[in-house]
Each structure stands twice: as C-alpha cells, then as structure tokens.
Design an enzyme around this catalytic site. Structure first.
Site, PDB file in Angstrom:
ATOM      1  N   GLU A 155       1.705 -17.690 -23.672  1.00  4.56           N
ATOM      2  CA  GLU A 155       2.627 -17.082 -22.763  1.00  4.56           C
ATOM      3  C   GLU A 155       2.915 -18.572 -22.381  1.00  4.56           C
ATOM      4  OE1 GLU A 155       0.232 -15.324 -19.773  1.00  4.56           O
ATOM      5  OE2 GLU A 155      -1.465 -17.358 -19.821  1.00  4.56           O
ATOM      6  N   CYS A 171       0.670  -7.915 -23.716  1.00  3.11           N
ATOM      7  CA  CYS A 171      -0.112  -7.399 -21.766  1.00  3.11           C
ATOM      8  C   CYS A 171       0.799  -7.417 -21.058  1.00  3.11           C
ATOM      9  CB  CYS A 171      -1.340  -8.030 -21.777  1.00  3.11           C
ATOM     10  SG  CYS A 171      -1.358  -9.796 -21.937  1.00  3.11           S
ATOM     11  N   HIS A 230       0.937  -1.163  -0.230  1.00  3.79           N
ATOM     12  CA  HIS A 230      -0.014   0.221   0.418  1.00  3.79           C
ATOM     13  C   HIS A 230       0.703   1.204   0.106  1.00  3.79           C
ATOM     14  CE1 HIS A 230      -3.729  -2.694   1.222  1.00  3.79           C
ATOM     15  NE2 HIS A 230      -3.546  -2.561   0.537  1.00  3.79           N
TER      16      HIS A 230
HETATM   17  C1  PEP Z   1       1.968 -12.334 -18.239  1.00  2.00           C
HETATM   18  O1  PEP Z   1       2.335 -13.459 -18.554  1.00  2.00           O
HETATM   19  O2  PEP Z   1       2.624 -11.831 -19.221  1.00  2.00           O
HETATM   20  C2  PEP Z   1       0.547 -11.881 -18.056  1.00  2.00           C
HETATM   21  C3  PEP Z   1      -0.075 -10.676 -18.551  1.00  2.00           C
HETATM   22  O3  PEP Z   1       0.024 -12.116 -17.081  1.00  2.00           O
HETATM   23  P1  PEP Z   1       0.242 -12.504 -15.932  1.00  2.00           P
HETATM   24  O4  PEP Z   1       1.099 -11.817 -15.261  1.00  2.00           O
HETATM   25  O5  PEP Z   1      -1.383 -11.683 -15.028  1.00  2.00           O
HETATM   26  O6  PEP Z   1       0.168 -14.285 -15.238  1.00  2.00           O
HETATM   27 MG    MG Z   2       0.303 -14.449 -17.525  1.00  2.00          MG
END
Ligand code: PEP
Ligand code: MG
Length: 568
Positions: A428, A499, A186
């Site tokens: 991924e 992402c 936090h």
């Molecule tokens: C990733 O694995 O790059 C991703 C965006 O998902 P997370 O970080 O939630 O596993």
């Molecule tokens: Mg992931």
C-alpha cells in the site's frame, strides 16, 4: 438537484415527511424540592431505558444483533454511574433536571467531538441522541410516530438518530435524506441494514422541502431531486426498476463460486472490523476474510487489549469462518486512527509518521502480545497474518522473525497452533510496490491496499476534500503500480489479493481480472455485486479492454473508456 453523501444504495421515489426538530429550550429554574425533582429525573431515565430496551429488542429481531448494539450502547452510557451520577449531583445542588441533563451531556459531547477518531466522534452523536430523548421526556414532547407513516414516504430530517431509525417500517419508507451524517454514521449503517436508499449531508434540506413534496433519493450516486419535472421522474422510475431487477438478479449468485465468464475461479473475501462482522461475511456469502482490521479491537477499548482478550476475539472470528481463510491485519494505527490511551505523540505529518508496522516494531512487547494471540487463534481456523504499511524488506523479515520465535516458544510449551500459518504483506506504499519483486521472496502472499496506495502514489491525503479530485485509483500511475505488484507476485508464485475499496469497483474489476488478481476482498454487502460483475467478464475481453486503457494518458480518459465498456 441537490448533492449529498451516497450512504445507502438504491432509488427511492415518494412523498416527503419532514421530521421537525422540536424546540427544546427550557427555563433554567432553581429547585427547592430537590427530592421531587430527582424523582422526576429518575422517572425520565427509567422511561428512556425501558423505551430504548424495547427498541433494541425490536431492532435485534428485525435487523440483527449488530444493529441493536447501537441502542444497547445508549443503555450502557446512561447506566454509567459517572453520567447519571453527575446529573444527580447537579439536581441535589438545586439545578432543574433539564439543566443537569443538558450540562452533563454537553460536557461529554464536547469531550468526544474533539477526538480525531471517527468512532469516538460517533460517541458524541450518541450522547446527543440521549440528551434529546431525555429532554423530550422531561418536557413532555412527543415525536411523530415514524412507524405509522404512509407507504412511499421519504423521511427528511436534520439527523436520523438510531432511536428514530429503529421505528422505521421498511415497507413504508422509500428513502431517507438528512442534513448531517457521513458514510459511517449510525444512520448510514442502519439505512444500509434496512436496505433503504439514503442520501446524507444535504445542506439545509429540511428547510428546502415541505411535507407532501415529491422527492427522488438516489442513494447510489448521492443525488436528491425535489419536485422533479416529468422527464427526470420517468428516468428515475426506469432507474429504480433497473436497480430492483439487478438486486433480484444478484440473489441468484448466492452460494455460487466466483468465476469469470470463461470459467476462471477467483476468491471473493470480505473486509471486517470486529469478530461479530465475521457472521456478516458468512451471511453475505463471503468465501473468507481478506482483511480483519484488528485496530477496532484496540480503538473500542479503554486499555491495550490483553493477549487473552485478543485471542478470544481472533478465535471467535476464526471459528465463525469455519475453516475459511481469515487474514488478520496486525495493528494499523497512526495516520487518521488514534488510540487515546496509547498517548501517541502528535506529529507534523501523521500519514508519513510513526504508524502501523513502524509503531508495532518500535513497541515490540505489545506487538508480541498481538502476534501470540493471532498464532494461538490459528489452532481454530485458517488464520493468516498480514503486515500493514510495509516499505522495506527489513520490516517483513523482522515480523517473520518474531512469529518464528513465538512458534518455537509454543512448540516448547506444547501450545497448539497452525504450523503452516502464513505471513503476508500489504502493498500500500509506492516503496513496497517498487520492491514488490523483493518482498515477494519474503512474504507468503500480497494484499494490495489501494486506499493507501492511491494516497501515497498521488501524494494526496485521502481525507482532504480540496485534493479529492486527484484521489483516484484510475490514475495511470496507480494502475501501473497495481499491474506491477500483481506481476511481481505472480512471477514469484504467491497469491495476490486486493483489500482496498477498488476491489469492489465494477469499473476496476475487468482490469484486475486481466492483471491476474486471484483474491478480491470487499465489504460484505458488495459480495454478490462483485461476483456478478466478475461473472460477466472473460479473460480475453478483460485483456482487450485493459490493453486499450493502459495506453491512455489521463484518469478522465480511462474512466470514460471503462464506463463505455461497463457491463453493469
Ligand atoms: C488500504 O489502505 O487500502 C486498506 C485496505 O487499509 P485501510 O483502508 O484500513 O488503510
Ligand atoms: Mg491502508
């Protein structure tokens, strides 16, 4: 020089004010007059509530509702009959108020701190904050008034609790250094919201410094200097000016499209965890949501959220995005994310186990609840579905089959939804990367999750500090994988986004431009930084650098070449 966790970017230089930890030891007395003791306890609780409420209101005005939620959470916890009720019972049985507060809070702290999940562990630190505040009220201890520190102060504390942070006047505090806390604690969240440079988890820092020492807080690199020599100080004064100038420069990217130096437009989306974060994505000028991590809805709950509860959350996010795309990732649990009420089996290798899409397809009834809620929300915005941890074609086919069934059912029942709702695939895992050409025939879009892709490609647990030296998206293996995934998506004519955290990395951006990435999804606070970096690279320049980098053999050589060419 001391190293810690870079928790809030920027350079702070100033004079140290150490927030001393008070001695909260007390005599454990047996109480005869329990009614008077109970009154003393109730007064302390009421004072705590009114002070916390006032601080939450103040934070809401200064920083926004999300930041105020932390203190509102304290109010909910102390108002919980189990917590104050247990304390009351102990006082009735003759314990002093201090003992009751300590025992009950310690019991809850012990319970929450054993949980695997970060958010649950954070509860332990919230309760510890409540305990300290209540004990101070009972013992009549007054803290220094942080709101009145001199301009140019560097606050140094063991931990900066939300109640302390709420008193900070941004104009006066140049930096924050603590002994504990991580990137998602936090104190880190509040420091970032206040835009104060912060370095956390600097071992023993409260004993290494004294009031009025000069300190430099480099919140970008996670470095602290105490009483630096003239050379270091002048270097950092220049660095600070540079940072301030760049931040001002970034403001000029607000409201602008995201284009490369030679005019190619790409999409710049945000990663969010709650429907409320969608507001942040809009405020930060995100052009959509590239990753809504739906698991937080499940983790921050005591039961499996119902279809209506999930629908309300997805709809809220879709409406907030006002027609901008929003990619909702279906439940990604297991690995390091546990949901206690699901009673998932303990596994030898949780990252290689029954997680994400594997768990969802194995629990089809609850997966259908989530998919129905998402499809219903698609009537209120440009909602897309994304499947995590895919390793084979069967998985994406099965999810698409479930979505088709839902659409058919909705058509029969006349339930509104977006008929062209897309189903995309997170890439991924090395398996998904290797069959990206096959998956591209099935999925409407790809989003590369570099956080996991790096972990699985390098066979490195992403949370294990001992092997962290291998965990880099700039390893030649990971870069080849990214290049290959984008190529497969492009060949099949589907959009490819990213992402994972790498999408916002200034060193990675030219490579992604060259590979042909069309959507970058980043933390909302990094939208303008990413837009600025993208604007500095033309395709031709990015291509020249990329072809040189892709010939190199080691991560160190690659990072050095990228740093040399950096336009930051
Ligand atoms: C990733 O694995 O790059 C991703 C965006 O998902 P997370 O970080 O939630 O596993
Ligand atoms: Mg992931």
């Amino acid at each position: 020089m001391y190293k810690g966790i870079a928790a809030s970017r920027g350079i702070g230089i100033g004079s140290v004010c150490v927030i001393v930890e008070h001695d909260l030891t007390f005599e454990k007395k047996k109480i005869e007059d329990t009614a008077t003791e109970k009154e003393r306890f109730t007064t302390a609780v009421e004072t705590f509530k009114s002070e916390t409420m006032a601080m939450a209101e103040d934070i809401k005005k200064r920083l926004g509702p999300k930041e105020a939620e932390i203190l509102q959470g304290h109010l909910v916890m102390i108002s919980d009959p189990t917590m104050s009720g247990e304390m009351g019972k102990m006082i009735d049985a003759g314990q002093c108020a201090e003992s009751a507060v300590e025992a009950v809070c310690d019991m809850f702290i012990g319970m929450f701190s054993k949980m695997d999940d970060d958010m649950m562990r954070q509860r332990a630190s919230d309760i510890s904050d409540i305990k300290v505040s209540l004990l101070k009220l009972l013992l009549g201890i007054k803290d220094i008034d942080i709101s009145k520190v001199e301009p140019g102060t560097i606050l140094v504390a063991k931990d900066l609790t939300p109640s302390m942070t709420s008193q900070i006047n941004k104009e006066n505090v140049a930096g924050i250094i603590t002994e504990v806390g991580g990137k998602t604690s936090h104190s880190a969240i509040l420091a970032r919201a206040l835009e104060i440079p912060a370095v956390l988890s600097v071992p023993d820092v409260t004993t290494l410094v004294k009031d009025k020492d000069t300190a430099i807080v480099d919140g970008t690199e996670g470095i602290v200097y105490i009483n630096p020599d003239g050379d270091v100080l002048s270097k950092y004064i220049i660095k600070r000016e540079d940072f301030i100038r760049k931040q001002a420069e970034l403001k000029s990217f607000l409201g602008k499209p995201t284009v490369t130096a030679d005019g190619n437009e790409v999409e710049l989306f945000c990663n969010i965890g709650t429907p409320k974060d969608a507001k942040k994505a809009i405020e930060c000028d995100g052009e959509g949501v590239g990753l809504f991590r739906s698991e937080f809805l499940f983790m921050d709950n005591t039961h499996l959220p119902t279809e209506e509860e999930q629908f309300a959350a997805y709809k809220e996010a879709a409406v907030t995005m006002g027609g901008k795309p929003i990619i909702i990732r279906t439940l990604d649990i297991g690995g390091d994310k546990d949901i206690p009420y699901l009673n998932m089996k303990k596994e030898e290798n949780p990252f290689l186990g029954y997680r994400a899409v594997r768990y969802c397809l194995g629990n089809e009834d609850s997966y259908l609840v989530q998919l129905r809620a998402i499809v219903r929300a698609s009537a209120f915005g440009k909602v897309k579905i994304m499947v995590p941890l895919v390793t084979c074609v069967d998985e994406i086919r099965k999810v698409k089959e479930l979505v088709s069934g839902i659409k058919k059912d909705f058509d029969e029942k006349g339930i509104d939804y977006d008929k062209s709702i897309e189903v995309g695939c997170m890439i991924e895992t090395p398996a998904a990367s290797l069959i990206a050409d096959l998956l591209a025939k099935e999925a409407d879009f790809f989003s590369i999750g570099t956080n996991d892709l790096t972990q699985y490609t390098m066979s490195v647990d992403r949370g294990n500090a001992d092997v962290a030296y291998l965990y880099s998206t700039f390893q030649p293996s990971v870069l080849r994988s990214i290049k290959h995934i984008i190529e497969c998506g492009r060949n099949a004519g589907i959009p490819v986004g990213m992402c994972g955290e790498a999408a916002a990395d200034p060193l990675m951006i030219p490579l992604l431009i060259s590979f042909g990435l069309t959507e970058f999804s980043v933390n909302p606070v990094l939208v303008l930084t990413a837009r600025c970096i993208i604007s500095k690279w033309s395709k031709a320049e990015a291509d020249a650098l990329t072809s040189k980098v892709m010939e190199l053999s080691t991560e160190a050589e690659i990072v050095a070449a990228l740093k040399e060419a950096s336009k930051e």
